[in-house]
Design an enzyme around this catalytic site. Structure first.
Site, PDB file in Angstrom:
ATOM      1  CE  LYS A  57      25.189 -41.067  28.193  1.00 38.88           C
ATOM      2  NZ  LYS A  57      24.995 -40.987  29.655  1.00 38.88           N
ATOM      3  CB  THR A  59      16.196 -37.133  26.773  1.00 37.63           C
ATOM      4  OG1 THR A  59      16.578 -35.968  27.523  1.00 37.63           O
ATOM      5  CG2 THR A  59      14.833 -36.903  26.147  1.00 37.63           C
ATOM      6  NE  ARG A  80      25.379 -41.523  35.666  1.00 40.20           N
ATOM      7  CZ  ARG A  80      26.228 -40.699  35.056  1.00 40.20           C
ATOM      8  NH1 ARG A  80      27.409 -40.459  35.595  1.00 40.20           N
ATOM      9  NH2 ARG A  80      25.912 -40.120  33.917  1.00 40.20           N
ATOM     10  CE  LYS A  91      24.969 -33.691  32.712  1.00 38.62           C
ATOM     11  NZ  LYS A  91      25.111 -35.077  33.243  1.00 38.62           N
ATOM     12  CB  ALA A 259      31.078 -41.597  33.587  1.00 36.01           C
ATOM     13  CG  PHE A 287      30.904 -38.880  30.136  1.00 37.25           C
ATOM     14  CD1 PHE A 287      30.262 -37.680  29.883  1.00 37.25           C
ATOM     15  CD2 PHE A 287      31.658 -38.986  31.294  1.00 37.25           C
ATOM     16  CE1 PHE A 287      30.381 -36.598  30.765  1.00 37.25           C
ATOM     17  CE2 PHE A 287      31.786 -37.924  32.175  1.00 37.25           C
ATOM     18  CZ  PHE A 287      31.146 -36.729  31.910  1.00 37.25           C
ATOM     19  CG  PHE A 367      18.448 -32.027  18.415  1.00 36.29           C
ATOM     20  CD1 PHE A 367      18.540 -31.062  19.410  1.00 36.29           C
ATOM     21  CD2 PHE A 367      18.881 -33.314  18.710  1.00 36.29           C
ATOM     22  CE1 PHE A 367      19.054 -31.370  20.667  1.00 36.29           C
ATOM     23  CE2 PHE A 367      19.397 -33.629  19.955  1.00 36.29           C
ATOM     24  CZ  PHE A 367      19.478 -32.655  20.937  1.00 36.29           C
ATOM     25  CD1 TRP A 395      13.921 -32.884  25.121  1.00 37.00           C
ATOM     26  CD2 TRP A 395      12.485 -31.855  23.742  1.00 37.00           C
ATOM     27  NE1 TRP A 395      13.821 -31.565  25.515  1.00 37.00           N
ATOM     28  CE2 TRP A 395      12.948 -30.909  24.693  1.00 37.00           C
ATOM     29  CE3 TRP A 395      11.574 -31.432  22.776  1.00 37.00           C
ATOM     30  CZ2 TRP A 395      12.535 -29.584  24.694  1.00 37.00           C
ATOM     31  CZ3 TRP A 395      11.154 -30.103  22.780  1.00 37.00           C
ATOM     32  CH2 TRP A 395      11.638 -29.196  23.732  1.00 37.00           C
TER      33      TRP A 395
END
Length: 541
Positions: A57, A59, A80, A91, A259, A287, A367, A395
């Protein structure tokens, strides 16, 4: 990277408003910005229910802003700040990825201009003032058994969830039970992110409830008289932080409430500063849409007096396959049937965004393991359901990989929407909670524990029932059971506790076994981190 002064100048920020933190970071003194003649439009990036496979998200948020800039738009990002707990826990870094990153990545992920440390200090200064007040005679008659304010630490440390303090004799304070939350769960973080000025910050801090008297009357920071000291500790941190993407798009990274515990959005002052400087502001909420996006629209946008002009829902083939029941170890294998089973999760998130009167755009984040058949199925599903969708590869390609997504967003920005929060704050608390459960989660209703019923009675007696609701729920499921993936139905949500956060201006409803102090996993991300002989971070991606 470009010198931060050049990034600021290109964004229209005057030199006198730029306070440099080294060559590539700065804080912005918003009081020295020119008066805004207009405000930019807001694009909110949310996602389907998160999975261990990762949706990307942040990215996509970065890549979309870069793509808009490539298409000639004056764009800016509002994100954030990463918390060290998740960075060292599950993460790793939280600054985007690949060619869609904010820089300097290492410094953003580690300590970043000291903002979260300032919030930690302010929170714990208040704790010290509370215990000192009791030790010095307790004029306010604070009941040590009913102190609700906890200490905080910006790290996942389960051993500190429940502790005893004040041991060792009369000179060491009053013995009582206490505990630690993670810093980003502190009400001060929520206040910090919803305040519009230093004056507003001080007023909100003064309204925070820290506990109750022996007569069960609420005690606030104003009663202790320390709101000025807390504001003083936060005055530098309150200035938004300016950095840049790989492609030179300006980014404001400021504030970071959880969140699934708090409202999960960057600071309102950073968002409004970006709106003042750019034509399009790309921001995200933590999220999936059931948590961050719902709170963005029912809490942040309501308090900020603006509406999201477009909403992007990020999903991946990998995530949809997990929602369809496939194990993480098998995600690399083509399985269109699993995508078909899991797409009900995406469908519910689309319905949720539409319930707010806004049309979503699907960002199918690509991906390398995705098969063409799987991608085609999702894109065809979106077309059949009247949802704009774009295959993105920011990405791997940076902004160039998000241009189709950006074009869809620009189309929506030209269309009117009927945005409105889901409930009126004047409604009874039970009705507001039930509305979220039914319209956002797809559940039947709610069940209140005896503790929650007592909390609700106290809230109503004190006249606090007119506040918005901030649900504290697992991010992995629409229900309060993280194992119920996909789109569960015929479920109820158990509210175990309702906590008034008067400074932040909302009521936190704790559900399931949600924790305000997370623990580290069996194999923390920190085990992969190191530093080389030249001082470069290793394993922080």
């Amino acid at each position: 990277m470009q010198p931060i002064g050049d990034i600021a100048a290109n964004a229209g920020i005057p030199e006198e408003a730029v306070e440099r933190y080294g060559r590539y970071k700065a804080k912005i003194d918003v009081t020295k910005l020119p008066v805004a003649k207009s405000f930019g439009k807001v694009v909110l990036v949310t996602a389907t229910s998160p999975t261990p496979a990762g949706e990307g998200k942040s990215t996509v948020t970065v890549g979309l802003a870069d793509a808009l800039a490539r298409l000639g738009q004056k764009s800016m990002i509002a994100l954030r700040e990463p918390s060290l707990g998740p960075v060292m826990g599950v993460k790793g870094g939280a600054a985007g990825g690949g060619y869609a990153q904010v820089l300097p990545m290492e410094e953003i992920n580690l300590h970043f201009n000291g903002d979260i440390h300032a919030i930690t200090t302010a929170n714990n200064a208040l704790s010290a003032m509370i215990d000192n007040h009791i030790h010095q005679g307790n004029v306010l008659q604070i009941d040590p058994r009913r102190i609700t304010w906890k200490r905080v630490l910006d790290m996942n440390d389960r051993a500190l969830r429940h502790i005893t303090i004040g041991l060792g004799g009369p000179g060491q304070g009053i013995p009582r039970e206490d505990g630690f939350d993670i810093t980003v769960a502190s009400e001060i973080m929520a206040v910090f992110c919803l305040a519009t000025s230093l004056t507003d910050l001080k007023e909100r801090l003064s309204e925070m409830v820290i506990g109750y008297t022996y007569g069960r009357e609420a005690i606030t920071v104003r009663d202790l008289g320390v709101q000025g000291a807390l504001t003083l500790l936060l005055k530098e941190a309150f200035k938004p932080n300016l950095v840049q993407t790989i492609e030179g798009t300006p980014a404001l990274i400021h504030g970071g409430p959880f969140a699934n515990i708090a409202h999960g959005c960057n600071s309102l002052i950073a968002t409004n500063t970006a709106r003042q400087l750019a034509d399009i502001v790309v921001t995200e909420a933590g999220f999936g849409s059931d948590l961050g996006a719902e709170k963005f629209m029912d809490i942040k946008a309501r308090k900020g007096g603006f509406s999201p002009d477009a909403v992007v829902v990020v999903t991946t083939i990998r995530a949809l396959k997990m929602q369809g029941g496939i194990a993480k170890s098998d995600l690399g294998e083509t399985n269109v049937q699993a995508v078909q089973s899991g797409i009900v999760n995406l469908q519910k998130h689309v319905e949720t965004i539409r319930a707010f009167g806004v049309q979503p755009v699907i960002a199918l984040n690509r991906f390398i393991t995705d098969s063409q058949a799987e991608l085609d199925f999702v894109l065809h599903w979106c077309e059949e359901n009247g949802v704009r969708a774009a295959l993105t590869d920011v990405w791997g390609l940076g902004g160039a990989g998000g241009e189709q997504l950006a074009k869809h967003v620009l189309e929506i920005l030209e269309e009117p929407n009927d945005f409105a929060p889901l409930y009126d704050v004047e409604q009874p608390v039970i009705d507001k909670i039930t509305t979220i459960v039914q319209k956002v989660y797809g559940g039947k209703g709610i069940v209140l524990t005896d503790k929650a019923r007592k909390d609700l009675l106290q809230i109503e007696q004190n006249g606090w029932g007119i506040l918005p609701i901030c649900m504290a729920k697992t991010q992995y499921s629409f229900s309060d059971d993280p194992k119920k993936l996909g789109r569960p139905d015929d479920f109820t949500i158990t509210i175990r506790e309702i906590i008034p956060k008067l400074g932040a201006g909302f009521l936190v409803c704790l559900t399931g076994d949600i924790m305000t102090m997370p623990g580290l996993p069996k194999t923390p991300a920190a085990l992969n981190m190191d530093i080389d002989s030249d001082g470069n971070a290793v394993g922080l991606m």
